[in-house]
Design a protein around this motif. Structure first.
Motif, PDB file in Angstrom:
ATOM      1  N   TYR A  76      15.054  69.136  56.900  1.00 46.63           N
ATOM      2  CA  TYR A  76      13.946  69.916  56.996  1.00 46.63           C
ATOM      3  C   TYR A  76      12.739  69.220  56.273  1.00 46.63           C
ATOM      4  O   TYR A  76      13.083  68.743  55.014  1.00 46.63           O
ATOM      5  N   LEU A  85       9.218  63.247  56.965  1.00 46.93           N
ATOM      6  CA  LEU A  85       9.835  62.906  58.070  1.00 46.93           C
ATOM      7  C   LEU A  85       9.572  61.627  58.683  1.00 46.93           C
ATOM      8  O   LEU A  85      10.389  60.800  58.863  1.00 46.93           O
ATOM      9  N   GLU A 142      11.567  58.193  59.207  1.00 47.92           N
ATOM     10  CA  GLU A 142      11.632  57.718  60.681  1.00 47.92           C
ATOM     11  C   GLU A 142      11.308  56.171  60.330  1.00 47.92           C
ATOM     12  O   GLU A 142      11.869  55.477  61.220  1.00 47.92           O
ATOM     13  N   ARG A 146      16.485  66.462  62.555  1.00 43.83           N
ATOM     14  CA  ARG A 146      15.400  66.373  61.715  1.00 43.83           C
ATOM     15  C   ARG A 146      14.362  67.175  62.058  1.00 43.83           C
ATOM     16  O   ARG A 146      13.600  67.142  63.336  1.00 43.83           O
ATOM     17  N   PRO A 182      10.623  68.853  61.680  1.00 43.76           N
ATOM     18  CA  PRO A 182       9.390  69.019  60.935  1.00 43.76           C
ATOM     19  C   PRO A 182       8.988  70.584  60.671  1.00 43.76           C
ATOM     20  O   PRO A 182       9.111  71.387  61.674  1.00 43.76           O
TER      21      PRO A 182
END
Length: 299
Positions: free
Chosen positions: A109, A115, A119, A134, A136
């Motif tokens: 999280y 994130l 990525e 994952r 967000p």
């Protein structure tokens, strides 16, 4: 709520591998006044069986080895770690994800900003996307990574991670780059703020009344690294408050009702790490605890 301090130091740990500042010198010599520390992270659980990590430090494997509650319990692949919650994209808070790459299911999280950093860096693809979801999280929207624990992100003045700094750098902005987390369970509330550049009225409201506060304790004095001859940046330039002084954390939060307050993410240069030092005594006299690895709390 059960809480374990996995790591209490800032990036590099204590002693830092290439440092002989006054604190690290004592640590290298084995002086009992300085307890070695790994890089900052805490683990929380409601039932003692399912655990959530707040940040994943580069020292995570050693932290798991030192923490029975996080070790495998049955034959084959197993882990009681159900989720990792990230407060920013600093190396000392995300690099431990690479340790968790051995085909184990859990969730990550973080804000969309944090994130996105993961990525964009393909090295994190070794953490199987098929097994590791994952998620967000928006600000002020409650989420429950495990039953019994409710968490919420809130903005904290800070900056982008060091490795993302460029000419557009703004220190003290409130964005998705630096967040705090409130964690509630059965009426108890923990507030976790391992990085902070300023204390705002909104932040004071978040902290007020907490049963347990973990707060950025990076430096004792703003010019500490410069005075030690091992750096060129002040704490303010790095996006961190100092413990001491009229504009320091101890003074700024002194009037807030908090049941227990703990400094975490403590830099290797910080003299408050030396048990019995003037700085350590001053922090304790003000009602603060200097975190050590392995500390446990129950709320």
């Amino acid at each position: 709520m059960q809480v374990i301090v996995l790591g209490s130091a800032a990036g590099g740990g204590v002693p830092q591998w290439n440092c002989r500042c006054p604190v690290c010198q004592l640590a290298w010599k084995g002086d009992p006044r300085v307890t070695p520390r790994t890089q900052s992270s805490i683990a929380v659980s409601e039932d003692g069986a399912s655990w959530v990590l707040l940040n994943a430090s580069p020292d995570l494997r050693a932290q798991i080895a030192a923490t029975r509650a996080l070790q495998p319990r049955v034959d084959g692949r197993d882990s009681p770690i159900r989720a990792v919650v990230l407060t920013n994209g600093d190396v000392d808070h995300i690099a431990g994800l690479l340790t968790l790459r051995e085909q184990q299911a859990f969730e990550v999280y973080g804000t969309a900003d944090t994130l996105a950093l993961i990525e964009q860096n393909q090295v994190f693809d070794v953490v199987s996307k098929a097994l590791v979801r994952r998620e967000p999280v928006s600000f002020e929207v409650p989420f429950s990574p495990v039953p019994g624990l409710t968490m919420e992100f809130f903005t904290v003045p800070g900056k982008v991670p060091l490795w993302r700094e460029d000419a557009s750098l703004v220190i003290g902005e409130e964005s998705g780059s630096t967040v705090g987390v409130t964690i509630t369970s059965a009426g108890s509330r923990l507030v976790y703020v391992p990085g902070c550049a300023a204390v705002t009225d909104a932040l004071r409201r978040r902290i007020s009344g907490a049963d347990l506060l973990f707060f950025d304790g990076t430096l004792y004095r703003d010019d500490e690294m410069i005075a030690a001859g091992i750096g060129t940046k002040t704490g303010a330039r790095m996006g961190h408050l100092s413990m001491s002084g009229a504009d320091g954390t101890v003074a700024l939060l002194a009037d807030l009702p908090v049941a227990r307050r703990v400094f975490i993410h403590i830099n290797n240069t910080n003299p408050a790490l030396i048990d019995g030092s003037e700085e350590h005594r001053a922090v304790e006299a003000a009602g603060w605890t200097v975190a050590r690895d392995g500390m446990e709390f129950s709320l």
